[in-house]
Design a protein around this motif. Structure first.
Motif, PDB file in Angstrom:
ATOM      1  N   ALA A  10     -34.176 -18.125   5.775  1.00  0.00           N
ATOM      2  CA  ALA A  10     -35.213 -17.092   5.722  1.00  0.00           C
ATOM      3  C   ALA A  10     -36.226 -17.287   6.849  1.00  0.00           C
ATOM      4  N   GLY A  11     -36.650 -18.515   7.042  1.00  0.00           N
ATOM      5  CA  GLY A  11     -37.623 -18.791   8.102  1.00  0.00           C
ATOM      6  C   GLY A  11     -37.084 -18.449   9.479  1.00  0.00           C
ATOM      7  N   ARG A  12     -35.856 -18.854   9.742  1.00  0.00           N
ATOM      8  CA  ARG A  12     -35.244 -18.590  11.048  1.00  0.00           C
ATOM      9  C   ARG A  12     -35.044 -17.089  11.255  1.00  0.00           C
ATOM     10  N   ALA A  13     -34.737 -16.365  10.168  1.00  0.00           N
ATOM     11  CA  ALA A  13     -34.499 -14.918  10.258  1.00  0.00           C
ATOM     12  C   ALA A  13     -35.796 -14.116  10.222  1.00  0.00           C
ATOM     13  N   ASN A  14     -36.899 -14.812   9.970  1.00  0.00           N
ATOM     14  CA  ASN A  14     -38.205 -14.178   9.875  1.00  0.00           C
ATOM     15  C   ASN A  14     -38.268 -13.155   8.732  1.00  0.00           C
TER      16      ASN A  14
END
Length: 187
Positions: A34-38
């Motif tokens: 989720a963080g990497r995909a924003n």
């Protein structure tokens, strides 16, 4: 499908692939994806049940793309022709980063297994069309040809494609024809 949904799914998939290139599958968390995909964690779960579902859908996506981009329309035989093989190698050449990661990702061999199953169906269909030499064990022949083709493809991608697609196809066809059409002569 709505453009926003497609864009979000693409971002999640790309983030997942990046993480798979960096660490073992088991070490990847939904929070990292989720963080990497924003996007937020809930958005990932809105599209995928869990990271195993994401892995399955990722593999399905790239196998489907490979299949659709590389087979002439109406042709169900993956190894049917030189043109098909060349198209496949060229497609893999253009998309080497993704397929290299899928073949060599840390902690999972699922993509390779599913690719092997697809190639196996194609080899079996070819054998059904052309037959095999008397005395040849069909199961052993299929396993040999599939292992050789997948191994060669994997070697080529992992080693940064040391030979052009055209040469790989020429060599592969020569080897396949030797094993499918010319019996070894014992003198």
């Amino acid at each position: 499908m709505d453009r926003r949904i497609l864009k979000t799914r693409k971002a999640i998939l790309e983030a997942f692939l990046e993480l798979m290139g960096e660490k073992n599958f088991e070490q990847i968390s939904i929070n990292e994806i989720a963080g990497r995909a924003n996007v937020n964690r809930g958005t990932v779960y809105l599209h995928y049940t869990d990271k195993y579902d994401l892995l399955d859908q990722c593999i399905d996506t790239y196998l489907k793309q490979l299949y659709e981009k590389c087979l002439p329309e109406g042709n169900a035989l993956p190894l049917a022709s030189k043109d098909t093989l060349l198209q496949t190698f060229k497609y893999l050449e253009q998309n080497a980063d993704v397929y290299s990661m899928l073949l060599t990702s840390k902690g999972t061999s699922v993509f390779r297994s599913r690719l092997t199953a697809v190639v196996m169906r194609g080899v079996e269909e070819q054998i059904n069309i052309y037959g095999i030499h008397p005395g040849t064990n069909r199961d052993i022949m299929v396993q040999f040809l599939v292992s050789a083709a997948i191994g060669l493809l994997e070697w080529w991608i992992v080693h940064s494609m040391p030979y052009p697609a055209e040469e790989m196809v020429e060599q592969l066809i020569m080897l396949l024809e030797r094993h499918l059409t010319n019996p070894l002569q014992n003198d």
